[in-house]
Design an enzyme around this catalytic site. Sequence first.
Site, PDB file in Angstrom:
ATOM      1  N   HIS A   1       0.820  -1.221   0.000  1.00 22.70           N
ATOM      2  CA  HIS A   1       0.000   0.000   0.000  1.00 22.70           C
ATOM      3  C   HIS A   1       0.850   1.264   0.000  1.00 22.70           C
ATOM      4  O   HIS A   1       0.449   2.273  -0.569  1.00 22.70           O
ATOM      5  CB  HIS A   1      -0.955  -0.013   1.208  1.00 22.70           C
ATOM      6  CG  HIS A   1      -0.278  -0.298   2.512  1.00 22.70           C
ATOM      7  ND1 HIS A   1       0.210  -1.556   2.826  1.00 22.70           N
ATOM      8  CD2 HIS A   1       0.019   0.492   3.570  1.00 22.70           C
ATOM      9  CE1 HIS A   1       0.771  -1.515   4.030  1.00 22.70           C
ATOM     10  NE2 HIS A   1       0.670  -0.287   4.497  1.00 22.70           N
TER      11      HIS A   1
ATOM     12  N   CYS B   1       7.587   0.050  -1.799  1.00 23.95           N
ATOM     13  CA  CYS B   1       6.854   0.112  -0.534  1.00 23.95           C
ATOM     14  C   CYS B   1       7.033   1.533  -0.010  1.00 23.95           C
ATOM     15  O   CYS B   1       7.400   2.425  -0.773  1.00 23.95           O
ATOM     16  CB  CYS B   1       7.315  -0.966   0.447  1.00 23.95           C
ATOM     17  SG  CYS B   1       9.003  -0.847   1.041  1.00 23.95           S
TER      18      CYS B   1
ATOM     19  N   THR C   1       9.236   2.871   2.115  1.00 20.23           N
ATOM     20  CA  THR C   1      10.636   3.305   2.092  1.00 20.23           C
ATOM     21  C   THR C   1      11.484   2.563   1.064  1.00 20.23           C
ATOM     22  O   THR C   1      12.600   3.003   0.769  1.00 20.23           O
ATOM     23  CB  THR C   1      11.285   3.050   3.464  1.00 20.23           C
ATOM     24  OG1 THR C   1      11.192   1.638   3.727  1.00 20.23           O
ATOM     25  CG2 THR C   1      10.594   3.837   4.564  1.00 20.23           C
ATOM     26  N   GLY C   2      11.024   1.428   0.614  1.00 20.91           N
ATOM     27  CA  GLY C   2      11.837   0.527  -0.217  1.00 20.91           C
ATOM     28  C   GLY C   2      12.662  -0.430   0.618  1.00 20.91           C
ATOM     29  O   GLY C   2      13.185  -1.428   0.108  1.00 20.91           O
TER      30      GLY C   2
ATOM     31  N   GLY D   1      11.839  -2.354   3.509  1.00 25.43           N
ATOM     32  CA  GLY D   1      11.232  -3.653   3.841  1.00 25.43           C
ATOM     33  C   GLY D   1      11.230  -4.585   2.650  1.00 25.43           C
ATOM     34  O   GLY D   1      11.547  -5.782   2.772  1.00 25.43           O
TER      35      GLY D   1
ATOM     36  N   HIS E   1      27.760  -3.295 -11.298  1.00 27.86           N
ATOM     37  CA  HIS E   1      28.721  -3.970 -10.415  1.00 27.86           C
ATOM     38  C   HIS E   1      28.125  -5.119  -9.610  1.00 27.86           C
ATOM     39  O   HIS E   1      28.799  -6.120  -9.396  1.00 27.86           O
ATOM     40  CB  HIS E   1      29.337  -2.962  -9.436  1.00 27.86           C
ATOM     41  CG  HIS E   1      30.289  -2.006 -10.090  1.00 27.86           C
ATOM     42  ND1 HIS E   1      31.094  -1.142  -9.375  1.00 27.86           N
ATOM     43  CD2 HIS E   1      30.554  -1.761 -11.404  1.00 27.86           C
ATOM     44  CE1 HIS E   1      31.821  -0.422 -10.214  1.00 27.86           C
ATOM     45  NE2 HIS E   1      31.508  -0.770 -11.455  1.00 27.86           N
ATOM     46  N   ASN E   2      26.893  -4.959  -9.127  1.00 27.86           N
ATOM     47  CA  ASN E   2      26.303  -5.985  -8.251  1.00 27.86           C
ATOM     48  C   ASN E   2      25.408  -6.953  -9.010  1.00 27.86           C
ATOM     49  O   ASN E   2      24.889  -7.902  -8.418  1.00 27.86           O
ATOM     50  CB  ASN E   2      25.459  -5.343  -7.137  1.00 27.86           C
ATOM     51  CG  ASN E   2      26.148  -4.201  -6.420  1.00 27.86           C
ATOM     52  OD1 ASN E   2      25.602  -3.091  -6.346  1.00 27.86           O
ATOM     53  ND2 ASN E   2      27.329  -4.444  -5.893  1.00 27.86           N
TER      54      ASN E   2
ATOM     55  N   ARG F   1       7.091   6.723  -0.321  1.00 27.75           N
ATOM     56  CA  ARG F   1       6.924   7.839   0.609  1.00 27.75           C
ATOM     57  C   ARG F   1       8.212   8.642   0.751  1.00 27.75           C
ATOM     58  O   ARG F   1       8.288   9.560   1.573  1.00 27.75           O
ATOM     59  CB  ARG F   1       6.475   7.306   1.972  1.00 27.75           C
ATOM     60  CG  ARG F   1       5.099   6.657   1.925  1.00 27.75           C
ATOM     61  CD  ARG F   1       4.749   5.981   3.235  1.00 27.75           C
ATOM     62  NE  ARG F   1       3.418   5.355   3.150  1.00 27.75           N
ATOM     63  CZ  ARG F   1       3.022   4.372   3.953  1.00 27.75           C
ATOM     64  NH1 ARG F   1       3.824   3.905   4.887  1.00 27.75           N
ATOM     65  NH2 ARG F   1       1.817   3.859   3.807  1.00 27.75           N
TER      66      ARG F   1
ATOM     67  N   HIS G   1      33.757  -8.143 -11.177  1.00 29.02           N
ATOM     68  CA  HIS G   1      32.498  -8.055 -10.428  1.00 29.02           C
ATOM     69  C   HIS G   1      31.788  -9.409 -10.362  1.00 29.02           C
ATOM     70  O   HIS G   1      31.041  -9.672  -9.422  1.00 29.02           O
ATOM     71  CB  HIS G   1      31.585  -7.004 -11.052  1.00 29.02           C
ATOM     72  CG  HIS G   1      32.215  -5.652 -11.113  1.00 29.02           C
ATOM     73  ND1 HIS G   1      32.566  -4.953  -9.988  1.00 29.02           N
ATOM     74  CD2 HIS G   1      32.605  -4.892 -12.182  1.00 29.02           C
ATOM     75  CE1 HIS G   1      33.121  -3.806 -10.340  1.00 29.02           C
ATOM     76  NE2 HIS G   1      33.172  -3.747 -11.664  1.00 29.02           N
TER      77      HIS G   1
END
Length: 142
Positions: free
Chosen positions: A8, A64, A66-67, A69, A97-98, A108, A132
Amino acid sequence: MIVLGCDHGGFELKQAIMKHLDEAGKEYIDVGSYNTDSIDYPVIAKALCEKITSGEAELGILCCGTGIGMSMAANKVKGIRAACCSDTFSARLTRNHNNANVLCLGGRVLGAGLALDLVDAFLGAEFEGGRHQRRVDMLEGD
Ligand code: RB5
């Protein structure tokens, strides 16, 4: 194929990302959520990661509040490398790289303009391999 998911807290941002991808003619799978009712982010993260580990999609975007969780939940899944980003340099470099396969965004935290730039940076970047690859392999070590 790209796969999208949100709770949400990230619903409005996912809507903006879908519109952006539609306009760019990019195909995606939407694993939900499909409204702003409260939903537990680990459920959506798991559903999205399954699309990647099954090979149905190569890259995912999770939104989400904040990103954070979503990134914690996604990184519990073997084979998933999720990065929570709020700057375009990191969104690009985490592919380079990752070999990140999931971008996590905070609905938010970010304005839609910046968030769409992050999406473009992530989707437009390629893994560079070489030194990498060894480091990414180490992430998968048991
Ligand atoms: C939901 O209220 C919120 O906790 C969630 O969207 C996310 O921010 C968690 O990391």
